[in-house]
Structure formats: structure tokens, C-alpha cells
Motif scaffolding. Structure first.
Motif, mmCIF file in Angstrom:
data_model
loop_
_atom_site.group_PDB
_atom_site.id
_atom_site.type_symbol
_atom_site.label_atom_id
_atom_site.label_comp_id
_atom_site.label_asym_id
_atom_site.label_seq_id
_atom_site.Cartn_x
_atom_site.Cartn_y
_atom_site.Cartn_z
ATOM 1 N N VAL A 77 0.667 -1.110 -0.097
ATOM 2 C CA VAL A 77 -0.150 0.202 -0.159
ATOM 3 C C VAL A 77 0.878 1.343 0.063
ATOM 4 O O VAL A 77 1.858 1.440 0.637
ATOM 5 C CB VAL A 77 -0.906 0.026 1.221
ATOM 6 C CG1 VAL A 77 -1.849 1.276 1.389
ATOM 7 C CG2 VAL A 77 -1.813 -1.261 1.427
ATOM 8 N N ILE A 79 0.737 5.267 0.848
ATOM 9 C CA ILE A 79 -0.304 6.597 1.374
ATOM 10 C C ILE A 79 0.298 7.711 1.038
ATOM 11 O O ILE A 79 1.478 8.000 1.350
ATOM 12 C CB ILE A 79 -0.309 6.202 3.000
ATOM 13 C CG1 ILE A 79 -1.128 4.962 3.455
ATOM 14 C CG2 ILE A 79 -1.036 7.282 3.552
ATOM 15 C CD1 ILE A 79 -1.285 4.700 4.844
ATOM 16 N N ALA A 81 0.397 11.294 1.760
ATOM 17 C CA ALA A 81 0.076 12.117 3.048
ATOM 18 C C ALA A 81 0.458 13.547 2.448
ATOM 19 O O ALA A 81 1.489 13.897 2.420
ATOM 20 C CB ALA A 81 0.716 11.748 4.254
ATOM 21 N N ALA A 100 -3.008 8.878 9.395
ATOM 22 C CA ALA A 100 -1.915 7.928 8.714
ATOM 23 C C ALA A 100 -1.582 6.951 9.594
ATOM 24 O O ALA A 100 -1.593 5.596 9.039
ATOM 25 C CB ALA A 100 -0.801 8.719 7.992
ATOM 26 N N LYS A 103 -4.290 4.519 10.282
ATOM 27 C CA LYS A 103 -4.741 3.321 9.014
ATOM 28 C C LYS A 103 -3.576 2.305 8.916
ATOM 29 O O LYS A 103 -4.101 1.337 8.503
ATOM 30 C CB LYS A 103 -4.653 4.058 7.442
ATOM 31 C CG LYS A 103 -5.849 5.185 7.286
ATOM 32 C CD LYS A 103 -5.643 5.718 5.910
ATOM 33 C CE LYS A 103 -5.730 5.045 4.774
ATOM 34 N NZ LYS A 103 -7.057 4.174 4.567
ATOM 35 N N TYR A 108 -4.372 -1.381 7.557
ATOM 36 C CA TYR A 108 -3.241 -2.195 7.020
ATOM 37 C C TYR A 108 -2.308 -2.967 7.920
ATOM 38 O O TYR A 108 -1.131 -3.123 7.611
ATOM 39 C CB TYR A 108 -2.535 -1.186 6.205
ATOM 40 C CG TYR A 108 -3.474 -0.637 4.954
ATOM 41 C CD1 TYR A 108 -4.238 -1.310 4.237
ATOM 42 C CD2 TYR A 108 -3.370 1.016 4.931
ATOM 43 C CE1 TYR A 108 -5.001 -0.608 3.380
ATOM 44 C CE2 TYR A 108 -4.091 1.502 3.857
ATOM 45 C CZ TYR A 108 -5.081 0.625 3.010
ATOM 46 O OH TYR A 108 -6.022 1.065 2.145
ATOM 47 N N VAL A 113 3.421 -1.177 3.958
ATOM 48 C CA VAL A 113 3.002 0.348 3.643
ATOM 49 C C VAL A 113 4.062 1.052 3.621
ATOM 50 O O VAL A 113 5.011 1.098 4.492
ATOM 51 C CB VAL A 113 1.851 0.745 4.714
ATOM 52 C CG1 VAL A 113 1.481 2.258 4.603
ATOM 53 C CG2 VAL A 113 0.765 -0.093 4.909
ATOM 54 N N ILE A 115 5.221 5.568 2.467
ATOM 55 C CA ILE A 115 4.670 6.909 2.574
ATOM 56 C C ILE A 115 5.067 7.824 1.286
ATOM 57 O O ILE A 115 6.203 7.758 1.057
ATOM 58 C CB ILE A 115 4.974 7.477 3.908
ATOM 59 C CG1 ILE A 115 4.223 6.583 4.924
ATOM 60 C CG2 ILE A 115 4.299 8.784 3.830
ATOM 61 C CD1 ILE A 115 2.772 6.635 5.038
ATOM 62 N N ASP A 168 -3.852 5.439 -1.417
ATOM 63 C CA ASP A 168 -4.772 6.202 -0.704
ATOM 64 C C ASP A 168 -4.352 7.552 -0.652
ATOM 65 O O ASP A 168 -3.017 7.865 -0.565
ATOM 66 C CB ASP A 168 -5.034 5.757 0.721
ATOM 67 C CG ASP A 168 -5.709 4.385 0.710
ATOM 68 O OD1 ASP A 168 -6.429 4.161 -0.509
ATOM 69 O OD2 ASP A 168 -5.823 3.583 1.583
ATOM 70 N N ILE A 170 -4.488 10.956 1.874
ATOM 71 C CA ILE A 170 -4.939 11.496 3.192
ATOM 72 C C ILE A 170 -4.500 13.101 3.348
ATOM 73 O O ILE A 170 -3.442 13.450 2.881
ATOM 74 C CB ILE A 170 -4.228 11.074 4.408
ATOM 75 C CG1 ILE A 170 -4.619 9.334 4.262
ATOM 76 C CG2 ILE A 170 -4.573 11.615 5.546
ATOM 77 C CD1 ILE A 170 -3.907 8.846 5.338
ATOM 78 N N ASP A 184 -9.903 10.930 3.744
ATOM 79 C CA ASP A 184 -9.094 9.482 3.432
ATOM 80 C C ASP A 184 -9.895 8.847 2.257
ATOM 81 O O ASP A 184 -11.043 8.482 2.274
ATOM 82 C CB ASP A 184 -9.154 8.633 4.460
ATOM 83 C CG ASP A 184 -8.624 7.433 4.553
ATOM 84 O OD1 ASP A 184 -7.999 7.364 3.502
ATOM 85 O OD2 ASP A 184 -8.625 6.512 5.321
ATOM 86 N N GLN A 186 -9.890 6.752 -1.562
ATOM 87 C CA GLN A 186 -9.035 5.768 -2.165
ATOM 88 C C GLN A 186 -8.813 6.283 -3.483
ATOM 89 O O GLN A 186 -9.773 6.490 -4.245
ATOM 90 C CB GLN A 186 -9.712 4.353 -2.159
ATOM 91 C CG GLN A 186 -9.055 3.287 -3.121
ATOM 92 C CD GLN A 186 -9.933 1.996 -3.067
ATOM 93 O OE1 GLN A 186 -10.696 1.591 -2.037
ATOM 94 N NE2 GLN A 186 -9.784 1.406 -4.047
#
Length: 286
Positions: A77, A79, A81, A100, A103, A108, A113, A115, A168, A170, A184, A186
Motif C-alpha cells: 500500500v 499512502i 500524505a 495515517a 490506517k 493495513y 505500507v 509513504i 490512498d 490523506i 481519507d 482511495q
């Protein structure tokens, strides 16, 4: 009670701080006006484009040829941010970091994950808990659709290459100067929304469905990211203006209290000097 010199120094220090916070408030207020106009102007177009994509999402099946809607087992994943490069904005950056982390720990848990930090502040904290894929601190130097499109294309390519199974967003959505809503969303894969309304919609595709979907989806994803950046930019200045307004009021209240204490201490000092003079004069007379 503190001596007069210490009180004078504290009054001077608080006054200087109050001038700084007041200046920052006015700067953020000026920037907020432009940022608010920009996000307000683009929202109708962005929302209509998103609505159109949601209506068409019910028809995004295997024959549509859209790889952006491909559902895969979520193992990796990314994210994205979106924060700011500067602080002194209240809970603006803290809310993004908290969301974050939540999540990563809950949604998750047990997954890999990483960033993608758009803005310096979230990256500085989140790098202690999760690997950082990339950081872009210069996006706010020239916040344009072209620069946002470059980032969106990079994200789309990462998904198509299979490097990440889900991406995702955020960010803080701008509501007003005093209110920011943590969003948040997708980004990829595209969520399919099947409702009774879009099932009944009968579109006429010209030139054809495949070509329209292929052109509409990348444009919608780019607009979604650009809108998130614009929302975050306006929210940052709204949060900073509010925080600096409160800081200025607090500094003024503290300065008034210090001045009162200074006047009391000064009066006490003068009274003591008078008493010493009177006592000395009486001693000489005696």
C-alpha cells in the motif's frame, strides 16, 4: 515578585512575539483569500467529473479495458500524505499524521505500507514509523495542474506496474477558515459505485465507450489529486490564520498581565524608597 528588569524583558519579549504572530496572521489571511477562491472555483468541475466517473463505474467490467479499476489482493500500500512545509498551523499537520498512523495500525496491519509525502511536516514524523517511498516538498512552490499531473501520472504508473496494490490519499479538506476536515480517499484502484440511479442511466458513447473511459479515468485521477492539493493549501492558511489569531490574543493578554505586575512592582519599589527617605530624615532629626 519578579524584579523590574526581568518584567521589562518579559514584556519586550512578549510584545515582539505578538508582532510576529500578528504579521503571520495577516500574511495567511491574504494567501487564504486567493487559495479559497481557487478551490471554490474548481470544485464544481471536479465534483461533476467525479460524479460522471461514479456513474460510469458500474459499467467498468473486463471489456472496458481499464486497468485502473483492477482489484488485486492488497499486499503493498502507498499512502499519499498531504501536509505542509511549515508549522505554526495548529493541528493541521498533526491530524494528517494521526490519520495515517491509524490506517497503518488498524486497516493495513500486517501489510507492507510506504509513504509518499507531499509536504515536509508529515514526512518528518511518519518516516519514523513507515518507509518513505518519496518526498516532494517543492510542489507548493508552484501549485499548478501540470505539476500535480506529473505526480498523478507517477502514481498511476506505480499501480499499473504492480508496485502497489492500493494507493490512498490523506489530506485536509477546506470548509472554512476555522474548520478543516481530514479526508481519507482511495485513489487507486477506482472504486465502483453501483446504485439504482447509475444502473438506470443510459449513456450514448461517442466515439466509443472504450476510448472515453480510457481518457476520462486518468483525467479524473489527476483532478482528484489536484483538488486534494488545493484543499490542503487553503486549509493550511486557514488553520495558520486561526492559530496566529489565537496566539496574538494570548500574547496580548499575557502582556497586559505583565504590565499590571510591572506597575505594581514599580509602585512597591517607589513606596519603599519613600519610606527609606522618610526614615532617614527622621533619624537625622532625632
Amino acid at each position: 515578585m519578579a524584579n523590574l528588569k526581568e518584567l521589562r524583558n518579559r514584556i519586550t519579549s512578549v510584545s515582539s512575539t505578538m508582532q510576529i504572530t500578528s504579521a503571520m496572521k495577516m500574511v495567511s489571511a491574504a494567501k487564504l483569500s486567493k487559495a479559497q477562491d481557487a478551490i471554490t472555483a474548481m470544485r464544481p468541475y471536479s465534483e461533476k467529473l467525479t460524479q460522471l466517473l461514479q456513474d460510469l463505474s458500474a459499467t467498468l467490467d473486463e471489456d472496458s479495458g481499464s486497468k485502473f479499476s483492477e482489484e488485486r489482493e492488497v499486499k503493498k500500500v502507498l499512502i499519499v500524505a498531504i501536509s505542509s512545509n511549515k508549522g505554526l498551523a495548529g493541528a493541521f499537520n498533526t491530524n494528517i499524521i494521526k490519520k495515517a498512523k491509524l490506517k497503518i495500525l488498524e486497516q493495513y496491519a500486517g501489510k507492507e505500507v510506504e509513504i509518499y509525502g507531499l509536504g515536509k511536516k508529515a514526512n518528518d514524523i511518519l518516516k519514523k514509523t513507515s518507509p518513505i517511498y518519496k518526498t516532494d516538498n517543492k510542489i507548493y512552490d508552484d501549485l499548478s495542474f501540470e505539476n500535480a499531473s506529473d505526480i498523478a501520472e507517477e502514481l498511476m504508473q506505480l499501480f499499473l506496474d504492480g508496485k502497489y496494490d492500493r494507493i490512498d490519499l490523506i489530506y485536509n479538506q477546506f470548509k472554512n477558515a476555522g474548520t478543516q476536515i481530514v479526508m481519507d480517499e482511495q485513489l487507486l484502484p477506482i472504486e465502483k459505485f453501483e446504485t439504482e440511479e447509475n444502473k438506470q442511466l443510459d449513456y450514448i458513447f461517442e466515439p466509443d465507450k472504450l476510448q472515453i473511459v480510457k481518457e476520462l479515468i486518468p483525467k479524473s485521477l489527476k483532478m482528484q489529486l489536484f483538488k486534494a492539493l488545493r484543499d490542503s493549501f487553503a486549509s493550511e492558511h486557514g488553520a495558520r490564520m486561526t492559530a496566529m489569531h489565537k496566539a496574538t490574543d494570548n500574547a496580548q493578554e499575557l502582556r497586559d498581565d505583565l504590565k499590571l505586575s510591572y506597575n505594581k512592582a514599580r509602585q512597591a519599589s517607589i513606596t519603599n524608597e519613600i519610606l527609606e527617605i522618610v526614615g532617614g530624615a527622621e533619624a537625622l532629626n532625632g
